[in-house]
Design a protein around this motif. Structure first.
Motif, PDB file in Angstrom:
ATOM      1  N   LEU A 139       1.037  -1.001   0.290  1.00  0.00           N
ATOM      2  CA  LEU A 139       0.260  -0.092  -0.040  1.00  0.00           C
ATOM      3  C   LEU A 139       0.553   1.089  -0.168  1.00  0.00           C
ATOM      4  O   LEU A 139       0.911   2.035  -0.553  1.00  0.00           O
ATOM      5  CB  LEU A 139      -0.697   0.365   1.554  1.00  0.00           C
ATOM      6  N   ARG A 140       1.873   1.108   0.627  1.00  0.00           N
ATOM      7  CA  ARG A 140       2.722   2.439   0.550  1.00  0.00           C
ATOM      8  C   ARG A 140       4.172   2.023   1.239  1.00  0.00           C
ATOM      9  O   ARG A 140       4.201   0.995   1.904  1.00  0.00           O
ATOM     10  CB  ARG A 140       2.914   3.315   1.529  1.00  0.00           C
ATOM     11  N   THR A 141       4.561   3.175   0.784  1.00  0.00           N
ATOM     12  CA  THR A 141       6.267   2.621   0.817  1.00  0.00           C
ATOM     13  C   THR A 141       6.921   4.043   1.225  1.00  0.00           C
ATOM     14  O   THR A 141       6.801   5.550   1.048  1.00  0.00           O
ATOM     15  CB  THR A 141       7.962   2.606  -0.032  1.00  0.00           C
ATOM     16  N   TYR A 142       8.123   4.338   2.645  1.00  0.00           N
ATOM     17  CA  TYR A 142       8.849   5.295   2.996  1.00  0.00           C
ATOM     18  C   TYR A 142       9.722   4.773   3.287  1.00  0.00           C
ATOM     19  O   TYR A 142       9.876   4.012   2.792  1.00  0.00           O
ATOM     20  CB  TYR A 142       8.077   5.734   4.585  1.00  0.00           C
ATOM     21  N   LYS A 143      10.956   6.226   2.848  1.00  0.00           N
ATOM     22  CA  LYS A 143      12.135   6.000   2.821  1.00  0.00           C
ATOM     23  C   LYS A 143      12.386   7.119   3.790  1.00  0.00           C
ATOM     24  O   LYS A 143      11.917   8.413   3.556  1.00  0.00           O
ATOM     25  CB  LYS A 143      12.676   6.437   1.387  1.00  0.00           C
ATOM     26  N   VAL A 144      13.485   6.954   4.957  1.00  0.00           N
ATOM     27  CA  VAL A 144      13.974   7.850   6.117  1.00  0.00           C
ATOM     28  C   VAL A 144      15.806   8.534   6.067  1.00  0.00           C
ATOM     29  O   VAL A 144      16.159   6.856   6.406  1.00  0.00           O
ATOM     30  CB  VAL A 144      12.963   7.433   7.319  1.00  0.00           C
ATOM     31  N   TRP A 173      16.065   4.616   6.388  1.00  0.00           N
ATOM     32  CA  TRP A 173      15.497   3.106   6.995  1.00  0.00           C
ATOM     33  C   TRP A 173      13.937   2.909   5.709  1.00  0.00           C
ATOM     34  O   TRP A 173      12.986   4.468   5.562  1.00  0.00           O
ATOM     35  CB  TRP A 173      15.207   3.388   8.205  1.00  0.00           C
ATOM     36  N   ILE A 184      10.647   1.758   5.084  1.00  0.00           N
ATOM     37  CA  ILE A 184       9.504   1.126   5.523  1.00  0.00           C
ATOM     38  C   ILE A 184       8.045   0.507   4.315  1.00  0.00           C
ATOM     39  O   ILE A 184       7.992   1.514   4.156  1.00  0.00           O
ATOM     40  CB  ILE A 184       8.845   2.090   6.242  1.00  0.00           C
ATOM     41  N   ARG A 231       2.618   5.463  11.709  1.00  0.00           N
ATOM     42  CA  ARG A 231       3.702   5.703  10.736  1.00  0.00           C
ATOM     43  C   ARG A 231       3.642   6.628  11.981  1.00  0.00           C
ATOM     44  O   ARG A 231       5.581   7.123  11.474  1.00  0.00           O
ATOM     45  CB  ARG A 231       2.288   6.003  10.048  1.00  0.00           C
ATOM     46  N   LEU A 253       6.458   5.293  14.506  1.00  0.00           N
ATOM     47  CA  LEU A 253       7.614   5.361  14.000  1.00  0.00           C
ATOM     48  C   LEU A 253       8.707   6.529  13.300  1.00  0.00           C
ATOM     49  O   LEU A 253       9.207   6.581  13.626  1.00  0.00           O
ATOM     50  CB  LEU A 253       7.757   5.366  12.379  1.00  0.00           C
ATOM     51  N   ARG A 298       9.851  14.443   6.476  1.00  0.00           N
ATOM     52  CA  ARG A 298      11.330  13.900   6.359  1.00  0.00           C
ATOM     53  C   ARG A 298      10.967  11.793   6.566  1.00  0.00           C
ATOM     54  O   ARG A 298      12.338  10.654   5.812  1.00  0.00           O
ATOM     55  CB  ARG A 298      12.299  13.422   8.047  1.00  0.00           C
ATOM     56  N   PHE A 299       9.987  11.150   6.426  1.00  0.00           N
ATOM     57  CA  PHE A 299       9.608   9.642   6.076  1.00  0.00           C
ATOM     58  C   PHE A 299       8.961  10.728   4.248  1.00  0.00           C
ATOM     59  O   PHE A 299       7.897  10.335   4.021  1.00  0.00           O
ATOM     60  CB  PHE A 299       7.977   9.568   6.526  1.00  0.00           C
ATOM     61  N   VAL A 300       9.497  10.136   3.596  1.00  0.00           N
ATOM     62  CA  VAL A 300       9.844  10.379   2.100  1.00  0.00           C
ATOM     63  C   VAL A 300       8.163   9.087   1.671  1.00  0.00           C
ATOM     64  O   VAL A 300       8.613   8.087   1.640  1.00  0.00           O
ATOM     65  CB  VAL A 300      10.137  10.921   1.349  1.00  0.00           C
ATOM     66  N   SER A 322       5.933   7.110  -0.693  1.00  0.00           N
ATOM     67  CA  SER A 322       5.476   6.509  -1.900  1.00  0.00           C
ATOM     68  C   SER A 322       4.579   7.789  -2.738  1.00  0.00           C
ATOM     69  O   SER A 322       4.413   7.263  -3.977  1.00  0.00           O
ATOM     70  CB  SER A 322       5.405   5.658  -2.068  1.00  0.00           C
TER      71      SER A 322
END
Ligand code: FES
Ligand code: FE2
Lengths: 397, 107
Positions: free
Chosen positions: A188-193, A319, A321, A345, A348, B102-104, B106
């Motif tokens: 459903l979703r991706t986060y890049k931190v 990171w 997610i 979220r 996190l 900062r939580f980029v 999608s």
């Protein structure tokens, strides 16, 4: 309630791990990080994606493995097989694919002099080939990287001399999660931190629930069973060679929010995926070195979140997610998924701030070691496995 | 400017139409730019109609939601987006996490 509340039971189950403090130099020493690069990241199986990212023949994605100082191309060939290559052209070493993902109509062309490779990595065409000196195109394909696929997760291994299969490497994780229907879940979703923290500091902060009633006092203080209504207690801990899993039991007295409660009723999914391979209501599988699989039981359908921690430097980590749910088939389910997603979220984000604060604290060298309680046993275990691979950090004086 | 409109049945929510945002990033930005009073006001109005809206939207398959109904869906996703602040933190200054930008995401 199934959880046993006795104190210090994990040290009893795994006495060889000891109970003493853990040194911190390994999290802040640039020299140690170089050892981890060579002895962990260039030797171990690393999760780089899932098969559902490239369902069609000719589809590919590129994974920049900065920690291994290479870029990896993962591609499904015309024969449907998934392969991995160094993303490096055989002519003069240019980066073959400069973008993140795509689909090739049958060939990949290097942008420098248009050397062309097929979807199986073979060199198929060289412009002005007659002007070269006895080129043997059959020996000039892309450099393959060892690849393994387990339950839909794609792993690569940069150790060209290694012989251990992925299945064997995953040991108890593979056994416990055998046949889990991850393929029925959709991302459903991706986060890049992008974090200023050591990769192990970030993992450690996620690798326990002792902090929930405190750091997450607004978001998740009471999600899991509590001793005396105050302190978390793990339901189970299992150590598998280099990987581990800890499990929690949900708290029947969890105070659900009004919107959470309403969406729980409105969630009318018929897509009831069940992860019967789970141990508790919530499982946290740490797949060494840098992947976490979190599995959640939920009333209507179970779901999964994954983490990948990619070091860039001793004090710098990405990171990632990813949230996976059964594909929503009605509005209530879609909103209930978004609700679970946002609540985790925000939690996190509280964690991520702590990663940087903890790293800064350790980097000050005010403390040379950290103290762990019994429920933090998987942190102790993880650092032991790191040491088994990369050795003991020399403490600077 | 958000030029979305809502189906007639939900006209009363038009004062909150600026929340009909299709991506999480936009919803988060708007949440961060809102006062507690604004969040409470939107929450109360949207919560009151949530069940009716879900029933309304579920008259067609989720995958084939018509464009004219999408703003309603996006409004409800915004309700979810702000709910942690309203229900859990109850104040803007309680959240003590990394800045959400900062939580980029999608999406
Ligand atoms: S470096 Fe790739 S074609 Fe020359
Ligand atoms: Fe946390």
């Amino acid at each position: 309630m199934k959880t046993i509340m006795t104190n210090k039971r994990w040290a009893e189950k795994y006495p060889a791990l000891g109970t003493g403090p853990i040194e911190t130099e390994s999290c802040i020493s640039p020299d140690y990080f170089e050892r981890e690069r060579e002895l962990i990241f260039r030797r171990c199986w690393l999760n780089v994606g899932r098969v559902d990212e490239i369902p069609e023949r000719g589809q590919y994605f590129v994974r920049e493995l900065a920690v291994c100082r290479t870029s990896i191309l993962v591609m499904r060939g015309k024969d449907s097989q998934i392969r991995a290559f160094h993303n490096v052209c055989s002519h003069r070493g240019n980066k073959l694919v400069p973008h993140e993902r795509g689909a090739c109509p049958g060939k990949l062309m290097c942008g420098f002099h248009f050397w062309t490779f097929d979807t199986e990595g073979k060199l198929s065409w060289v412009p002005d080939e007659e002007n070269f000196f006895g080129l043997d195109k059959s020996k000039l394909g892309l450099t393959p990287v060892r690849i393994g696929i387990w339950e839909g997760f794609i792993f690569v291994n940069l150790d060209a001399d290694g012989t251990q299969s992925l299945e064997d490497y995953l040991s108890g994780v593979a056994t416990q999660l055998k046949g889990a229907p991850f393929g029925e879940l959709a991302r459903l979703r991706t986060y890049k931190v992008d974090e200023r923290a050591n990769w192990k500091v970030a993992i450690d902060a996620q690798n326990e629930v002792y902090h929930l009633p405190f750091q997450h006092r607004f978001t998740f203080p009471d999600a899991f069973i509590l001793k005396d209504n105050k302190y978390t207690r793990l339901y189970d801990v299992n150590l598998y060679e280099r990987h581990c899993v800890w499990s929690c039991e949900y708290n029947p007295d969890f105070k659900i929010s009004p919107l959470g409660a309403l969406l729980g009723q409105l969630d009318a999914t018929k897509n009831a995926v069940r992860l019967n391979q789970m141990i508790g209501d919530f499982d946290f599988f740490l797949v060494f070195p840098n992947m976490v699989i979190l599995l959640f039981k939920a009333p209507k359908a179970d779901y999964m979140v994954t983490y990948n921690f990619w070091p860039l430097a001793v004090d710098h980590t990405i990171w990632e997610i990813r949230y996976y749910y059964p594909p929503a088939d009605n509005t209530g389910t879609r909103l209930a998924q978004e609700y679970a997603l946002c609540r985790l979220r925000d939690t996190l984000q509280e964690d991520a701030k702590a990663h940087e604060a903890i790293h800064a604290g350790l980097a000050s060298r005010a403390k040379r070691e950290i103290q762990l309680q019994d429920d933090e046993i998987c942190i102790r275990f993880f650092h032991k496995v790191v040491e088994d691979h990369a050795g003991v950090a020399e403490t600077l004086r | 400017m958000n030029s979305a409109v809502l189906p007639d049945e939900f006209n009363a929510l038009m004062p909150f139409i600026a929340w009909a945002l299709p991506t999480e990033r936009e919803r988060t930005i708007k949440r961060l730019a809102s006062s507690m009073d604004e969040l409470n006001g939107f929450y109360a109005a949207a919560m009151a109609r949530l069940e009716a809206i879900v029933a309304f939207l579920d008259r067609e398959p989720l995958e084939q939601m018509s464009d004219k109904n999408k703003p309603l869906m996006h409004l409800m996703l915004s309700l979810v987006e702000i709910s942690n602040i309203v229900e859990l933190y109850k104040r803007l200054d309680k959240f003590d996490g990394m800045h959400p930008s900062r939580f980029v995401s999608s999406e």
